[in-house]
Design a protein around this motif. Structure first.
Motif, short mmCIF file in Angstrom:
data_model
loop_
_atom_site.label_atom_id
_atom_site.label_comp_id
_atom_site.label_asym_id
_atom_site.label_seq_id
_atom_site.Cartn_x
_atom_site.Cartn_y
_atom_site.Cartn_z
N GLU A 105 1.35 7.25 -0.38
CA GLU A 105 2.27 8.32 -0.72
C GLU A 105 1.12 9.22 -1.31
O GLU A 105 1.38 10.44 -1.20
CB GLU A 105 3.37 7.70 -1.61
CG GLU A 105 4.17 8.89 -2.06
CD GLU A 105 4.87 9.73 -1.02
OE1 GLU A 105 5.05 11.01 -1.40
OE2 GLU A 105 5.05 9.22 0.19
N GLU A 106 0.44 8.79 -2.09
CA GLU A 106 -0.58 9.38 -3.09
C GLU A 106 -1.54 10.22 -2.20
O GLU A 106 -1.82 11.41 -2.27
CB GLU A 106 -1.33 8.57 -3.92
CG GLU A 106 -2.25 9.31 -4.88
CD GLU A 106 -2.83 8.38 -5.81
OE1 GLU A 106 -4.17 8.57 -6.13
OE2 GLU A 106 -2.25 7.35 -6.61
N GLU A 107 -2.01 9.47 -1.16
CA GLU A 107 -2.76 10.28 -0.27
C GLU A 107 -2.03 11.29 0.48
O GLU A 107 -2.54 12.48 0.85
CB GLU A 107 -3.26 9.02 0.90
CG GLU A 107 -4.46 8.27 0.19
CD GLU A 107 -4.77 7.22 1.07
OE1 GLU A 107 -4.35 7.15 2.32
OE2 GLU A 107 -5.74 6.27 0.83
N ARG A 108 -1.04 11.07 0.96
CA ARG A 108 0.08 12.14 1.68
C ARG A 108 0.02 13.09 0.73
O ARG A 108 0.12 14.44 1.27
CB ARG A 108 1.27 11.49 1.99
CG ARG A 108 2.09 12.38 2.99
CD ARG A 108 3.38 11.63 3.47
NE ARG A 108 4.28 11.68 2.43
CZ ARG A 108 4.94 12.60 2.12
NH1 ARG A 108 4.70 13.88 2.72
NH2 ARG A 108 5.90 12.65 1.01
N GLN A 109 0.28 13.03 -0.42
CA GLN A 109 0.71 14.26 -1.49
C GLN A 109 -0.53 15.05 -1.62
O GLN A 109 -0.60 16.28 -1.73
CB GLN A 109 0.93 13.60 -2.82
CG GLN A 109 2.37 13.15 -2.83
CD GLN A 109 3.70 14.37 -2.70
OE1 GLN A 109 3.41 15.31 -2.84
NE2 GLN A 109 4.69 13.68 -1.89
N GLU A 110 -1.84 14.42 -1.62
CA GLU A 110 -2.95 14.99 -1.75
C GLU A 110 -3.45 15.78 -0.54
O GLU A 110 -4.09 16.74 -0.81
CB GLU A 110 -4.08 13.91 -1.93
CG GLU A 110 -5.69 14.57 -2.27
CD GLU A 110 -5.65 15.42 -3.80
OE1 GLU A 110 -6.48 16.54 -3.35
OE2 GLU A 110 -5.01 15.17 -4.54
N ALA A 111 -3.09 15.15 0.32
CA ALA A 111 -3.44 16.21 1.74
C ALA A 111 -2.54 17.29 1.82
O ALA A 111 -3.02 18.22 2.06
CB ALA A 111 -3.08 14.96 2.95
N LEU A 112 -1.27 17.15 1.28
CA LEU A 112 -0.33 18.31 1.36
C LEU A 112 -0.80 19.39 0.29
O LEU A 112 -0.98 20.49 0.72
CB LEU A 112 1.07 17.95 0.93
CG LEU A 112 1.85 17.09 2.02
CD1 LEU A 112 3.07 16.64 1.37
CD2 LEU A 112 1.97 18.12 3.22
N ASP A 137 0.73 -1.09 -0.02
CA ASP A 137 0.09 0.09 -0.14
C ASP A 137 1.04 1.30 -0.22
O ASP A 137 0.32 2.26 0.23
CB ASP A 137 -1.01 0.17 1.26
CG ASP A 137 -1.99 -1.18 1.15
OD1 ASP A 137 -2.37 -1.70 0.35
OD2 ASP A 137 -2.48 -1.62 2.31
N ALA A 138 2.13 1.20 -0.27
CA ALA A 138 2.96 2.37 -0.07
C ALA A 138 2.64 3.23 -1.23
O ALA A 138 2.60 4.60 -0.63
CB ALA A 138 4.65 1.82 -0.34
N ALA A 139 2.49 3.05 -2.31
CA ALA A 139 2.27 4.05 -3.37
C ALA A 139 0.87 4.94 -3.11
O ALA A 139 0.73 5.79 -3.14
CB ALA A 139 2.01 3.18 -4.54
#
Length: 131
Positions: free
Chosen positions: A31-38, A26-28
């Protein structure tokens, strides 16, 4: 590497030393969720500051209206418009205004000075200048 691992090193130590990393399935996605949150946080921050600046501008405009002050851009625009209006149709720089008391009057003054000088000359010389 195997010597370090055999001495009781953890899996994390092995990763730091360049060993095989465990693949997080689930790393990708994480990471995508983290980028979207930022991105979302950045947009919220920009919106907040834009709103604050708009409120400040309303207050500034109220002060300008109260005291009859113009914005720097407005002053520059008016000055530029005045220059363009003065130079409209002209290919040269704006002409300087002739101050009052200059021009044709100087010739009249020269004549009166000549008349004054003639008055002080002896009679025969006066007659020569009057002709």
């Amino acid at each position: 590497l195997s010597l370090v691992l055999s001495l009781g090193a953890t899996k994390d130590m092995g990763k730091m030393l360049g060993g095989d990393e465990e693949k997080d399935p689930d790393a990708a996605k994480k990471e995508e969720e983290r980028q979207e949150a930022l991105r979302q946080q950045e947009e919220e921050r920009k919106a907040k500051y834009a709103k604050m600046e708009a409120e400040r501008e309303v207050m500034r405009q109220g002060i300008r209206d109260k005291y009859g002050i113009k914005k720097k851009e407005e002053k520059e625009a008016e000055a530029q418009a005045a220059l363009e209006a003065n130079a409209e149709g002209s290919l040269t720089r704006p002409k300087k205004a002739i101050p009052p008391g200059c021009g044709d009057e100087e010739e009249e003054e020269e004549e009166s000075i000549l008349d004054t000088v003639i008055k002080y000359l002896p009679g025969p010389l006066q007659d020569m200048f009057k002709k």
